[in-house]
Design a protein around this motif. Structure first.
Motif, PDB file in Angstrom:
ATOM      1  N   GLY A 268       4.669 109.599  -5.306  1.00  0.00           N
ATOM      2  CA  GLY A 268       5.738 110.260  -6.047  1.00  0.00           C
ATOM      3  C   GLY A 268       7.074 109.525  -6.078  1.00  0.00           C
ATOM      4  O   GLY A 268       7.904 110.065  -6.608  1.00  0.00           O
ATOM      5  N   VAL A 269       7.039 108.337  -5.745  1.00  0.00           N
ATOM      6  CA  VAL A 269       8.504 107.504  -5.938  1.00  0.00           C
ATOM      7  C   VAL A 269       8.601 106.996  -7.479  1.00  0.00           C
ATOM      8  O   VAL A 269       9.913 107.355  -8.049  1.00  0.00           O
ATOM      9  CB  VAL A 269       8.285 106.038  -5.286  1.00  0.00           C
ATOM     10  N   PHE A 270       7.669 107.071  -8.265  1.00  0.00           N
ATOM     11  CA  PHE A 270       7.836 106.853  -9.960  1.00  0.00           C
ATOM     12  C   PHE A 270       8.638 107.972 -10.510  1.00  0.00           C
ATOM     13  O   PHE A 270       9.532 107.999 -11.267  1.00  0.00           O
ATOM     14  CB  PHE A 270       6.361 106.537 -10.496  1.00  0.00           C
TER      15      PHE A 270
ATOM     16  N   SER B 261      15.051  96.737 -11.202  1.00  0.00           N
ATOM     17  CA  SER B 261      14.734  95.559 -10.678  1.00  0.00           C
ATOM     18  C   SER B 261      13.201  95.446 -10.532  1.00  0.00           C
ATOM     19  O   SER B 261      12.668  96.583 -10.015  1.00  0.00           O
ATOM     20  CB  SER B 261      15.285  95.430  -9.297  1.00  0.00           C
ATOM     21  N   LEU B 262      12.471  94.372 -11.027  1.00  0.00           N
ATOM     22  CA  LEU B 262      10.988  94.254 -11.034  1.00  0.00           C
ATOM     23  C   LEU B 262      10.380  93.045 -10.136  1.00  0.00           C
ATOM     24  O   LEU B 262      11.291  92.044  -9.980  1.00  0.00           O
ATOM     25  CB  LEU B 262      10.436  94.096 -12.170  1.00  0.00           C
ATOM     26  N   THR B 263       9.761  93.415  -9.056  1.00  0.00           N
ATOM     27  CA  THR B 263       9.116  92.333  -8.488  1.00  0.00           C
ATOM     28  C   THR B 263       7.431  91.911  -9.127  1.00  0.00           C
ATOM     29  O   THR B 263       6.853  92.893  -9.278  1.00  0.00           O
ATOM     30  CB  THR B 263       8.733  92.669  -6.964  1.00  0.00           C
ATOM     31  N   ILE B 264       7.626  90.673  -9.643  1.00  0.00           N
ATOM     32  CA  ILE B 264       6.378  90.452 -10.422  1.00  0.00           C
ATOM     33  C   ILE B 264       5.331  89.525  -9.510  1.00  0.00           C
ATOM     34  O   ILE B 264       5.931  88.814  -8.749  1.00  0.00           O
ATOM     35  CB  ILE B 264       6.774  89.461 -11.445  1.00  0.00           C
ATOM     36  N   THR B 265       4.172  90.305  -9.508  1.00  0.00           N
ATOM     37  CA  THR B 265       3.036  89.865  -8.756  1.00  0.00           C
ATOM     38  C   THR B 265       1.940  89.552  -9.615  1.00  0.00           C
ATOM     39  O   THR B 265       2.011  89.633 -10.869  1.00  0.00           O
ATOM     40  CB  THR B 265       2.523  90.969  -7.634  1.00  0.00           C
ATOM     41  N   ARG B 266       0.986  88.903  -8.969  1.00  0.00           N
ATOM     42  CA  ARG B 266      -0.416  88.541  -9.589  1.00  0.00           C
ATOM     43  C   ARG B 266      -0.774  89.788 -10.379  1.00  0.00           C
ATOM     44  O   ARG B 266      -1.312  89.497 -11.526  1.00  0.00           O
ATOM     45  CB  ARG B 266      -1.153  87.794  -8.580  1.00  0.00           C
TER      46      ARG B 266
ATOM     47  N   TYR C  89       1.493  91.096 -16.169  1.00  0.00           N
ATOM     48  CA  TYR C  89       1.397  91.238 -17.746  1.00  0.00           C
ATOM     49  C   TYR C  89       1.648  92.834 -18.032  1.00  0.00           C
ATOM     50  O   TYR C  89       2.069  92.979 -19.098  1.00  0.00           O
ATOM     51  CB  TYR C  89      -0.276  91.112 -18.106  1.00  0.00           C
ATOM     52  N   GLU C  90       1.756  93.767 -16.806  1.00  0.00           N
ATOM     53  CA  GLU C  90       2.124  95.025 -17.273  1.00  0.00           C
ATOM     54  C   GLU C  90       3.629  95.227 -17.170  1.00  0.00           C
ATOM     55  O   GLU C  90       4.198  95.869 -18.272  1.00  0.00           O
ATOM     56  CB  GLU C  90       1.757  95.971 -15.793  1.00  0.00           C
TER      57      GLU C  90
ATOM     58  N   GLU D 278       1.138 104.578 -11.434  1.00  0.00           N
ATOM     59  CA  GLU D 278       0.211 104.194 -10.431  1.00  0.00           C
ATOM     60  C   GLU D 278       0.500 102.861  -9.642  1.00  0.00           C
ATOM     61  O   GLU D 278       0.509 102.649  -8.259  1.00  0.00           O
ATOM     62  CB  GLU D 278      -1.059 103.563 -11.123  1.00  0.00           C
ATOM     63  N   ALA D 279       1.146 101.698 -10.380  1.00  0.00           N
ATOM     64  CA  ALA D 279       1.447 100.366  -9.701  1.00  0.00           C
ATOM     65  C   ALA D 279       2.574 100.586  -8.801  1.00  0.00           C
ATOM     66  O   ALA D 279       2.752 100.337  -7.584  1.00  0.00           O
ATOM     67  CB  ALA D 279       1.830  99.420 -10.565  1.00  0.00           C
TER      68      ALA D 279
END
Length: 464
Positions: free
Chosen positions: A238-240, A260-265, A269-270, A229-230
């Protein structure tokens, strides 16, 4: 394998290991180590001490050996490497990254830095093309012109210049690097260089995976935003699913890859949950990079920045995961202490856009020079980098390493002093009064949290 080799014989061994027979022996050694990774890798580390020309390298090797015998997660990680990476890829990655870049390249970097009177970074990030097949929300590179491309000849010459300075690790982004028409031609020509590619992963099909296997010196770091979902909300429907398929194709061939993860507000926590990291390990990720969202690029959104409370949580959660999971990953920007502060501005790395503009960092979109007009060593001497380096570290508290989000007044001073210009329309919006106030306030709130964490473990007052 732990016996000392006299200095007069070291250069013979270096020549041997870098020769075609040496490459063959190194490839065969992967099979040998894989039979008992902990014991046999320990022997290889003993042997590698004979090639370490710097005391810092010796200490790093000794620390790695200590971890190999004392930290269960490191043992598990090493076993994963030799179980999951094809021997051919082990030879390519290990030889180029560890032998060429660490053992041989870094002493050259330090010597050349002294000789030439300029900081030579350990690696750089280059965008061969600005084209991309996705349009992600808030993309840091979303405002660069989409028609830019670095020619094969210039990129080929850039890599030759880099190797002359001891740089054998090159990171590529974009745009989407798999849209660069000469990507594999470049990798095949520079077999002695280790390439890491930041990619959205959607173009990795059977054919691309086969070419990555053949090249044997490239490792993709695939972008995700969390669960389906995120990820699809930011990157497209469909990207996931496409990323999951890409990871399966890479793992089937024994190609090392990471995340590679972009961490946002919204996803903090996910993506840093034990459940999600375990999932990435099960998919085959061997390493990873996390980046706290920075409000630059396409439609900057200050509300997506992690809160000071979330960043404080990350400062505890990331080391916990790293110490218990069989995977290695870095946290920008909470790993400032490990890196000695900000690594940008040519100190340890810098960024080249697809137009050739030389930026201090992928998130600092200002430049004084262009790689298409000058040599690599010439652009490393530019005034923007000099202004950066004389201020590094930007704070005595290394939990506040970044001049964009942690010490924003420093970036404003650097750009004024150097006369750097924006590399795309709207790049200087970060200096607009309302945006500057927002960054100053966010940095003030984080300073309160960061100082509390820092002082509790270091007991040293900050003067920043």
């Amino acid at each position: 394998m732990g016996v000392e080799i006299r200095s007069s014989n070291k250069y013979f061994l270096i020549s041997l290991v870098r020769s075609t027979p040496g490459r063959f022996l190194l490839e065969k050694s992967a099979s040998y180590i894989g039979r008992d990774p902990q014991r046999n890798l320990g022997r290889l580390l003993d042997f590698s001490l004979n090639f370490a020309r710097l005391e810092s390298h010796r200490q790093n090797i000794l620390q790695l050996k200590e971890a190999l015998y004392q930290k269960p997660n490191v043992v598990s990680f090493v076993k994963r490497m030799f179980a999951e990476i094809h021997p051919r890829l082990l030879r390519g990655v290990v030889f180029n990254w560890f032998v060429n870049w660490v053992l041989f390249g870094q002493p050259i970097i330090l010597r050349k830095s002294q000789e030439l009177g300029v900081h030579i970074p350990f690696f750089f990030l280059v965008d061969p093309t600005s084209r991309c097949n996705l349009k992600c929300v808030g993309c840091w590179a979303g405002e660069y012109p989409k028609t830019d491309l670095i020619s094969f000849d210039r990129l080929d010459r850039l890599l030759e210049e880099a190797k002359e300075l001891g740089i054998y690790w090159v990171v590529m982004s974009g745009g989407e690097p798999f849209l660069y028409p000469y990507l594999f031609e470049l990798a095949m020509k520079h077999r002695d260089t280790c390439f890491m590619l930041y990619t959205n992963g959607t173009l990795i099909d059977e054919k691309v995976a086969d070419r990555l296997f053949k090249a044997a010196n490239m490792t993709p770091a695939i972008s995700l935003e969390g669960w389906e979902e995120a990820t699809d909300r930011r990157r497209g429907r469909g990207v996931f699913a496409k990323v999951m398929k890409a990871m399966d194709l890479l793992r089937e061939r024994g190609i090392p890859f990471g995340f590679s993860l972009t961490i946002t507000r919204e996803n903090c926590y996910e993506v840093m949950s034990e459940k999600f990291i375990d999932f990435l390990i099960e998919k085959g990720c061997l390493y990873g990079w996390t980046f706290h969202y920075v409000p630059v690029g396409r439609d900057p959104n200050f509300e997506l920045m992690v809160t000071p409370e979330q960043r404080a949580w990350l400062a505890k959660q990331v080391p916990l995961l790293r110490s218990t999971k069989p995977i290695q990953f870095a946290d920008f920007w909470n790993d400032g202490e490990l890196a000695g502060g900000c690594i940008a501005g040519g100190r340890r790395y810098f960024h080249i856009t697809a137009r050739g503009d030389v930026e201090p960092c992928a998130f600092v979109h200002f430049s004084c020079d262009n790689i298409k007009d000058k040599s690599l060593i010439e652009v490393l001497k530019n005034p923007l980098f000099a202004a950066y380096q004389k201020r590094q570290p930007f704070s005595d508290n290394l939990l506040r390493p970044c001049p964009i989000i942690d010490v924003p007044e420093a970036l404003r001073e650097i750009v004024r002093e150097s006369g750097a210009k924006p590399t795309h329309e709207g790049a200087d919006d970060i200096f607009k009064p309302e945006n500057a106030r927002a960054l100053d306030e966010r940095s003030r709130l984080w300073k309160e949290k960061a100082d509390e964490i820092w002082y509790s473990s270091h007991q040293k007052p900050s003067d920043a």
